[in-house]
Design a protein around this motif. Structure first.
Motif, PDB file in Angstrom:
ATOM      1  N   GLU A   1       3.670  -5.665  -1.842  1.00 61.03           N
ATOM      2  CA  GLU A   1       4.785  -6.601  -2.065  1.00 61.03           C
ATOM      3  C   GLU A   1       4.894  -6.965  -3.541  1.00 61.03           C
ATOM      4  OE1 GLU A   1       3.710  -9.629   0.758  1.00 61.03           O
ATOM      5  OE2 GLU A   1       5.055  -8.808   2.280  1.00 61.03           O
ATOM      6  N   GLY A   2       3.758  -7.169  -4.173  1.00 57.09           N
ATOM      7  CA  GLY A   2       3.748  -7.486  -5.597  1.00 57.09           C
ATOM      8  C   GLY A   2       4.297  -6.355  -6.449  1.00 57.09           C
ATOM      9  N   ALA A   3       4.184  -5.118  -5.944  1.00 58.38           N
ATOM     10  CA  ALA A   3       4.702  -3.949  -6.658  1.00 58.38           C
ATOM     11  C   ALA A   3       6.166  -3.677  -6.322  1.00 58.38           C
ATOM     12  CB  ALA A   3       3.857  -2.724  -6.325  1.00 58.38           C
ATOM     13  N   GLY A   4       6.752  -4.545  -5.473  1.00 59.49           N
ATOM     14  CA  GLY A   4       8.169  -4.415  -5.180  1.00 59.49           C
ATOM     15  C   GLY A   4       8.521  -3.751  -3.866  1.00 59.49           C
ATOM     16  N   PHE A   5       7.522  -3.368  -3.074  1.00 59.89           N
ATOM     17  CA  PHE A   5       7.802  -2.762  -1.772  1.00 59.89           C
ATOM     18  C   PHE A   5       8.177  -3.842  -0.764  1.00 59.89           C
ATOM     19  CE2 PHE A   5       5.215   0.515  -3.693  1.00 59.89           C
ATOM     20  CZ  PHE A   5       5.752   1.694  -3.189  1.00 59.89           C
ATOM     21  N   GLU A   6       9.058  -3.509   0.149  1.00 59.10           N
ATOM     22  CA  GLU A   6       9.353  -4.385   1.286  1.00 59.10           C
ATOM     23  C   GLU A   6       8.362  -3.997   2.379  1.00 59.10           C
ATOM     24  OE1 GLU A   6      12.789  -5.063   4.629  1.00 59.10           O
ATOM     25  OE2 GLU A   6      13.391  -4.343   2.656  1.00 59.10           O
ATOM     26  N   VAL A   7       7.546  -4.940   2.811  1.00 55.02           N
ATOM     27  CA  VAL A   7       6.464  -4.663   3.759  1.00 55.02           C
ATOM     28  C   VAL A   7       6.753  -5.337   5.096  1.00 55.02           C
ATOM     29  CG1 VAL A   7       3.992  -4.968   4.225  1.00 55.02           C
ATOM     30  CG2 VAL A   7       4.762  -4.437   1.909  1.00 55.02           C
ATOM     31  N   VAL A   8       6.635  -4.561   6.166  1.00 56.86           N
ATOM     32  CA  VAL A   8       6.690  -5.093   7.522  1.00 56.86           C
ATOM     33  C   VAL A   8       5.250  -5.070   8.021  1.00 56.86           C
ATOM     34  CG1 VAL A   8       7.556  -4.777   9.866  1.00 56.86           C
ATOM     35  CG2 VAL A   8       9.018  -4.220   7.908  1.00 56.86           C
ATOM     36  N   ASP A   9       4.654  -6.234   8.190  1.00 56.04           N
ATOM     37  CA  ASP A   9       3.256  -6.354   8.595  1.00 56.04           C
ATOM     38  C   ASP A   9       3.186  -6.414  10.118  1.00 56.04           C
ATOM     39  OD1 ASP A   9       0.589  -6.928   9.006  1.00 56.04           O
ATOM     40  OD2 ASP A   9       0.546  -8.640   7.639  1.00 56.04           O
ATOM     41  N   LEU A  10       2.624  -5.377  10.719  1.00 55.77           N
ATOM     42  CA  LEU A  10       2.506  -5.311  12.176  1.00 55.77           C
ATOM     43  C   LEU A  10       1.248  -5.981  12.698  1.00 55.77           C
ATOM     44  CD1 LEU A  10       3.667  -1.628  12.719  1.00 55.77           C
ATOM     45  CD2 LEU A  10       5.015  -3.731  12.869  1.00 55.77           C
ATOM     46  N   GLY A  11       0.352  -6.335  11.798  1.00 57.16           N
ATOM     47  CA  GLY A  11      -0.870  -7.010  12.225  1.00 57.16           C
ATOM     48  C   GLY A  11      -1.989  -6.035  12.545  1.00 57.16           C
ATOM     49  N   ALA A  12      -2.911  -6.484  13.379  1.00 58.31           N
ATOM     50  CA  ALA A  12      -4.081  -5.692  13.754  1.00 58.31           C
ATOM     51  C   ALA A  12      -3.989  -5.302  15.225  1.00 58.31           C
ATOM     52  CB  ALA A  12      -5.350  -6.500  13.497  1.00 58.31           C
ATOM     53  N   ASP A  13      -4.768  -4.287  15.600  1.00 58.15           N
ATOM     54  CA  ASP A  13      -4.837  -3.812  16.982  1.00 58.15           C
ATOM     55  C   ASP A  13      -3.452  -3.383  17.480  1.00 58.15           C
ATOM     56  OD1 ASP A  13      -6.205  -3.111  19.287  1.00 58.15           O
ATOM     57  OD2 ASP A  13      -6.000  -5.094  20.186  1.00 58.15           O
ATOM     58  N   VAL A  14      -2.794  -2.533  16.683  1.00 61.58           N
ATOM     59  CA  VAL A  14      -1.409  -2.133  16.938  1.00 61.58           C
ATOM     60  C   VAL A  14      -1.379  -0.813  17.719  1.00 61.58           C
ATOM     61  CG1 VAL A  14       0.800  -1.555  15.856  1.00 61.58           C
ATOM     62  CG2 VAL A  14      -0.702  -3.262  14.800  1.00 61.58           C
ATOM     63  N   PRO A  15      -0.708  -0.789  18.865  1.00 58.49           N
ATOM     64  CA  PRO A  15      -0.582   0.460  19.631  1.00 58.49           C
ATOM     65  C   PRO A  15       0.416   1.407  18.959  1.00 58.49           C
ATOM     66  CG  PRO A  15       0.608  -1.291  20.743  1.00 58.49           C
ATOM     67  CD  PRO A  15      -0.098  -1.918  19.564  1.00 58.49           C
ATOM     68  N   PRO A  16       0.300   2.716  19.204  1.00 58.81           N
ATOM     69  CA  PRO A  16       1.198   3.691  18.579  1.00 58.81           C
ATOM     70  C   PRO A  16       2.680   3.390  18.805  1.00 58.81           C
ATOM     71  CG  PRO A  16      -0.607   4.818  19.663  1.00 58.81           C
ATOM     72  CD  PRO A  16      -0.722   3.363  20.024  1.00 58.81           C
ATOM     73  N   GLU A  17       3.023   2.911  19.986  1.00 60.54           N
ATOM     74  CA  GLU A  17       4.422   2.641  20.302  1.00 60.54           C
ATOM     75  C   GLU A  17       5.017   1.576  19.381  1.00 60.54           C
ATOM     76  OE1 GLU A  17       1.889   2.058  22.720  1.00 60.54           O
ATOM     77  OE2 GLU A  17       1.947   4.173  23.266  1.00 60.54           O
ATOM     78  N   LYS A  18       4.209   0.618  18.991  1.00 59.97           N
ATOM     79  CA  LYS A  18       4.691  -0.441  18.103  1.00 59.97           C
ATOM     80  C   LYS A  18       4.942   0.107  16.696  1.00 59.97           C
ATOM     81  CE  LYS A  18       3.848  -5.240  16.796  1.00 59.97           C
ATOM     82  NZ  LYS A  18       2.943  -6.392  16.907  1.00 59.97           N
ATOM     83  N   PHE A  19       4.090   1.026  16.237  1.00 60.90           N
ATOM     84  CA  PHE A  19       4.329   1.678  14.950  1.00 60.90           C
ATOM     85  C   PHE A  19       5.656   2.437  14.990  1.00 60.90           C
ATOM     86  CE2 PHE A  19      -0.357   1.394  14.298  1.00 60.90           C
ATOM     87  CZ  PHE A  19      -0.372   0.920  12.996  1.00 60.90           C
ATOM     88  N   VAL A  20       5.875   3.203  16.059  1.00 59.58           N
ATOM     89  CA  VAL A  20       7.103   3.990  16.191  1.00 59.58           C
ATOM     90  C   VAL A  20       8.327   3.072  16.183  1.00 59.58           C
ATOM     91  CG1 VAL A  20       8.425   5.467  17.760  1.00 59.58           C
ATOM     92  CG2 VAL A  20       6.010   5.948  17.333  1.00 59.58           C
ATOM     93  N   GLN A  21       8.292   2.004  16.945  1.00 59.69           N
ATOM     94  CA  GLN A  21       9.432   1.096  17.015  1.00 59.69           C
ATOM     95  C   GLN A  21       9.698   0.448  15.658  1.00 59.69           C
ATOM     96  OE1 GLN A  21      11.435   0.884  19.809  1.00 59.69           O
ATOM     97  NE2 GLN A  21      12.760  -0.033  18.266  1.00 59.69           N
ATOM     98  N   ALA A  22       8.633   0.095  14.947  1.00 61.36           N
ATOM     99  CA  ALA A  22       8.802  -0.521  13.629  1.00 61.36           C
ATOM    100  C   ALA A  22       9.426   0.456  12.638  1.00 61.36           C
ATOM    101  CB  ALA A  22       7.457  -1.021  13.105  1.00 61.36           C
ATOM    102  N   VAL A  23       9.016   1.719  12.682  1.00 54.65           N
ATOM    103  CA  VAL A  23       9.607   2.735  11.804  1.00 54.65           C
ATOM    104  C   VAL A  23      11.095   2.876  12.098  1.00 54.65           C
ATOM    105  CG1 VAL A  23       9.644   5.220  11.283  1.00 54.65           C
ATOM    106  CG2 VAL A  23       7.465   3.996  11.375  1.00 54.65           C
ATOM    107  N   LYS A  24      11.443   2.909  13.389  1.00 52.95           N
ATOM    108  CA  LYS A  24      12.860   3.004  13.777  1.00 52.95           C
ATOM    109  C   LYS A  24      13.639   1.782  13.302  1.00 52.95           C
ATOM    110  CE  LYS A  24      12.330   5.680  18.022  1.00 52.95           C
ATOM    111  NZ  LYS A  24      12.444   5.636  19.493  1.00 52.95           N
ATOM    112  N   ASP A  25      13.124   0.597  13.618  1.00 54.18           N
ATOM    113  CA  ASP A  25      13.838  -0.651  13.305  1.00 54.18           C
ATOM    114  C   ASP A  25      14.066  -0.839  11.810  1.00 54.18           C
ATOM    115  OD1 ASP A  25      13.853  -1.149  16.024  1.00 54.18           O
ATOM    116  OD2 ASP A  25      12.268  -2.681  15.942  1.00 54.18           O
ATOM    117  N   ALA A  26      13.042  -0.525  11.019  1.00 50.60           N
ATOM    118  CA  ALA A  26      13.118  -0.751   9.572  1.00 50.60           C
ATOM    119  C   ALA A  26      13.664   0.456   8.814  1.00 50.60           C
ATOM    120  CB  ALA A  26      11.731  -1.110   9.032  1.00 50.60           C
ATOM    121  N   LYS A  27      13.866   1.564   9.544  1.00 51.45           N
ATOM    122  CA  LYS A  27      14.258   2.816   8.884  1.00 51.45           C
ATOM    123  C   LYS A  27      13.285   3.106   7.736  1.00 51.45           C
ATOM    124  CE  LYS A  27      19.147   2.560  10.092  1.00 51.45           C
ATOM    125  NZ  LYS A  27      19.175   1.409  10.942  1.00 51.45           N
ATOM    126  N   ALA A  28      12.006   2.971   8.071  1.00 54.27           N
ATOM    127  CA  ALA A  28      10.933   3.063   7.076  1.00 54.27           C
ATOM    128  C   ALA A  28      10.824   4.460   6.478  1.00 54.27           C
ATOM    129  CB  ALA A  28       9.601   2.665   7.708  1.00 54.27           C
TER     130      ALA A  28
END
Length: 88
Positions: free
Chosen positions: A21-48
């Motif tokens: 964030e300090g380097a200018g990136f927009e960060v979506v923090d998913l937290g800890a103990d994240v299942p694969p499906e949550k990573f996939v959904q976050a990539v879709k939602d944020a167009k990461a």
């Protein structure tokens, strides 16, 4: 950015999020103990364009492979770079 399934602490992940964030990136923090499906959904939602996955335990490193597999199954793997932080 998130910690793969099976990891409950997130101090290192939090530090990396702050540095990005300090380097200018927009960060979506998913937290800890994240299942694969949550990573996939976050990539879709944020167009990461970049996904960060972290683990420091050998027993949970296979969780990162599951995230990559889930991205492939969702046809997202070609459109997102994956940054892996692991320690053996």
């Amino acid at each position: 950015m998130g910690r793969s399934r099976g990891i409950c602490h997130d101090i290192g992940k939090n530090l990396v999020c702050m540095m990005l964030e300090g380097a200018g990136f927009e960060v979506v923090d998913l937290g800890a103990d994240v299942p694969p499906e949550k990573f996939v959904q976050a990539v879709k939602d944020a167009k990461a364009q970049l996904l960060g996955i972290s683990t420091l335990l050998t027993t949970t490193m296979l969780g990162m492979k599951d995230v990559l597999r889930a991205l492939e199954q969702a046809n997202l793997r070609p459109s997102v770079k994956v940054m892996v932080a692991a320690r053996r």
